[in-house]
Design a protein around this motif. Sequence first.
Motif, PDB file in Angstrom:
ATOM      1  N   GLU A  67       0.826  -1.212   0.000  1.00 44.86           N
ATOM      2  CA  GLU A  67       0.000   0.000   0.000  1.00 44.86           C
ATOM      3  C   GLU A  67       0.860   1.262   0.000  1.00 44.86           C
ATOM      4  N   ASP A  68       2.063   1.195   0.569  1.00 42.39           N
ATOM      5  CA  ASP A  68       2.969   2.344   0.521  1.00 42.39           C
ATOM      6  C   ASP A  68       3.556   2.521  -0.882  1.00 42.39           C
ATOM      7  N   LEU A  69       3.797   1.429  -1.584  1.00 42.64           N
ATOM      8  CA  LEU A  69       4.292   1.522  -2.960  1.00 42.64           C
ATOM      9  C   LEU A  69       3.269   2.183  -3.876  1.00 42.64           C
ATOM     10  N   ARG A  70       2.006   1.953  -3.603  1.00 42.44           N
ATOM     11  CA  ARG A  70       0.949   2.474  -4.464  1.00 42.44           C
ATOM     12  C   ARG A  70       0.872   4.000  -4.466  1.00 42.44           C
ATOM     13  N   ARG A  71       1.479   4.659  -3.503  1.00 44.32           N
ATOM     14  CA  ARG A  71       1.420   6.123  -3.482  1.00 44.32           C
ATOM     15  C   ARG A  71       2.329   6.762  -4.528  1.00 44.32           C
ATOM     16  N   LEU A 100      -0.637  -0.864 -11.112  1.00 47.98           N
ATOM     17  CA  LEU A 100       0.034  -2.166 -11.119  1.00 47.98           C
ATOM     18  C   LEU A 100      -0.653  -3.063 -10.100  1.00 47.98           C
ATOM     19  N   ASP A 101      -0.881  -4.296 -10.456  1.00 50.79           N
ATOM     20  CA  ASP A 101      -1.538  -5.211  -9.532  1.00 50.79           C
ATOM     21  C   ASP A 101      -0.541  -5.739  -8.499  1.00 50.79           C
ATOM     22  N   GLN A 147       3.402  -7.069 -19.382  1.00 49.48           N
ATOM     23  CA  GLN A 147       2.251  -6.197 -19.121  1.00 49.48           C
ATOM     24  C   GLN A 147       2.563  -5.211 -17.993  1.00 49.48           C
ATOM     25  N   ALA A 148       3.184  -5.678 -16.921  1.00 52.69           N
ATOM     26  CA  ALA A 148       3.550  -4.792 -15.810  1.00 52.69           C
ATOM     27  C   ALA A 148       4.589  -3.769 -16.270  1.00 52.69           C
TER      28      ALA A 148
END
Length: 154
Positions: free
Chosen positions: A5-9, A16-17, A115-116
């Motif tokens: 969740e910290d990477l998602r910021r 990215l999934d 894809q990523a």
Amino acid sequence: MIPLEDLRRYSLFAALDDAALELIRPRLQPEAHPAGSAIVEQGAHGDRVYFLVEGRVAIEVDGVELDQLHAGAQFGEMHFFDIQTRSAAVVAREPTRTLSLDNRDLRALQQVSPQAYFMLMMNCGRDISRRLRALNHKYVQLLRQVATSHPSSR
């Protein structure tokens, strides 16, 4: 290890999934930078993108501060697209922690998950486009200021 969740910021990791983030997360290298230290030197060859975890940095060109970045920002992505030397210096304004990703690790991601890799590169292109638009806006404002302060003689 940094939570997903910290990477998602970070905008580079937007959309990215979990599986893609799990491929990237162990490749991220933590670094600590004391206040006043150059994280990136202008004119140096670089092969990493940096993610600002904690602290504040200044983006400088020829010693002139152009911008400041805070936790949640990233820098150094231009190297993903060209192999020119660093166009700016990045200097820690306070004690700063970063995570960095090596260009070789990015290429490894391309092999494992095209894809990523594609999504990450699209995000990178969007970030660079946003920065270019902001720079264009500042440039036009500067030109207008110069034009009004130095009217041309006719």
